[in-house]
Write an enzyme that holds these catalytic residues in place. Structure first.
Site, mmCIF file in Angstrom:
data_model
loop_
_atom_site.group_PDB
_atom_site.id
_atom_site.type_symbol
_atom_site.label_atom_id
_atom_site.label_comp_id
_atom_site.label_asym_id
_atom_site.label_seq_id
_atom_site.Cartn_x
_atom_site.Cartn_y
_atom_site.Cartn_z
ATOM 1 C CD GLU A 1 -15.919 22.788 -25.319
ATOM 2 O OE1 GLU A 1 -16.691 22.100 -24.529
ATOM 3 O OE2 GLU A 1 -14.850 22.351 -26.461
ATOM 4 C CG HIS B 1 -16.294 17.782 -28.817
ATOM 5 N ND1 HIS B 1 -17.126 18.491 -28.868
ATOM 6 C CD2 HIS B 1 -15.746 18.120 -28.089
ATOM 7 C CE1 HIS B 1 -17.229 18.921 -28.050
ATOM 8 N NE2 HIS B 1 -15.984 18.951 -26.910
#
Length: 322
Positions: A170, A203
């Site tokens: 990420e 997310h």
């Protein structure tokens, strides 16, 4: 009338610097940068769903499959930055790896100082954890030095995902690859608050799985998603700040891993703690010390001036200076 040689990448790169040495972004670079970041975010999230399965996300088989796809996308993510450079004609002085925070200069401070700063922020939760932990300090040290403990951790797919793979991939995709593309078309401070939007929206894919497996009410799931977007966006802004100030990838990765381990501070538990006054005082002290040390511990002078990504800034920024 322009000659053919005027359109070559080298010629274009010369035209991107003003007479006083400041970087001048080419026309239309912002649209290309935003689109590149959007495609990169879609590729990352999409890689999680290339596998067909009827199992929840925490199942070891699902985690292993997602490891494969997300690691492939992450390994290919520098190609997005390279293609962006070629298409826009931006020819920065630092190498591609340096722009992405992979370099040796200032490496030791980049490993220690950002993590220390993050631990200061979590002073309250750390004190609360220490008070509630039945182990002594020496017991904790012996456990941390025990190879069997780490072997057990490495065999746990959820631990590997939360502490290793997710932080590394990420931060590589959403910070190391996106910020070099966003900084040239906006100031570093604007890029810090733009980049986390891709991270926060990415997310939202958890909503799909929660709805699919009926893990709560629809309203509760969406409320949780909004809350998760909020704190992931704030956290993303913090690690973007670290990346721009330090010019290193390792600091954001370690801080991400640490925050995944700690989780969101349990304020409700702290309010009901037997030593509530002392614990809450540590919460407040941690926040105050964090704000006090935020700029001193991320001073670019420790990491090598100027940090590579800051060389792409079109206007001077206080974030890039000591």
């Amino acid at each position: 009338m322009l000659e053919e040689d005027d359109l070559t990448p080298n010629r274009m790169s010369n035209q991107m610097w003003s007479s006083n040495g400041e970087f001048v972004p080419p026309d239309g670079i912002c649209w290309v940068s935003v689109l590149s970041c959007f495609l990169l975010a879609c590729s990352y999230v999409g890689s999680l769903y290339v596998w067909r399965n009827d199992l929840p996300r925490d199942h070891p088989a699902v985690i292993k499959r997602r490891f494969t796809s997300v690691l492939i996308v992450s390994a290919l993510s520098p190609v997005f930055v390279w293609a962006w450079k070629v298409y826009t004609g931006v020819m920065p002085g630092p190498s591609l790896l340096a722009l992405m925070g992979v370099r040796f200069e200032g490496l030791i401070p980049a490993v220690v100082l950002p993590l220390l700063l993050t631990m200061v922020l979590f002073l309250g939760p750390l004190i609360q954890l220490a008070v509630d932990c039945p182990w002594g300090v020496m017991d904790g040290i012996w456990v941390a030095l025990d190879p069997c403990f780490w072997a057990l951790c490495l065999s746990d797919m959820r631990w590997l995902r939360n502490q290793v793979v997710a932080p590394l991939t990420e931060e590589l995709v959403f910070r190391a690859c996106m910020l070099p593309m966003l900084v040239p078309c906006a100031s570093p401070s604007t890029a810090i608050f733009t980049c986390p939007l891709f991270f926060g929206v990415a997310h939202f894919h958890h909503v799909i799985e929660l709805l699919r497996f009926r893990q709560g009410t629809v309203s509760g799931i969406f409320m949780a998603a909004v809350f998760q977007f909020s704190y992931t966006a704030v956290f993303g802004a913090y690690t973007a700040f670290l990346f721009i100030r330090t010019g290193h990838l390792v600091g954001p990765v370690l801080c991400h891993s640490f925050c995944n381990h700690m989780g969101f501070p349990a304020l409700s538990t702290a309010l009901e703690h037997p030593y509530r006054t002392a614990v809450l005082s540590c919460y407040v002290l941690g926040v105050l010390l964090f704000l006090l040390l935020l700029f001193p511990l991320t001073d670019p002078v420790y990491y090598g001036l100027p940090t590579p990504v800051c060389t792409l800034a079109s206007v001077p920024s206080s974030l890039c200076t000591s």
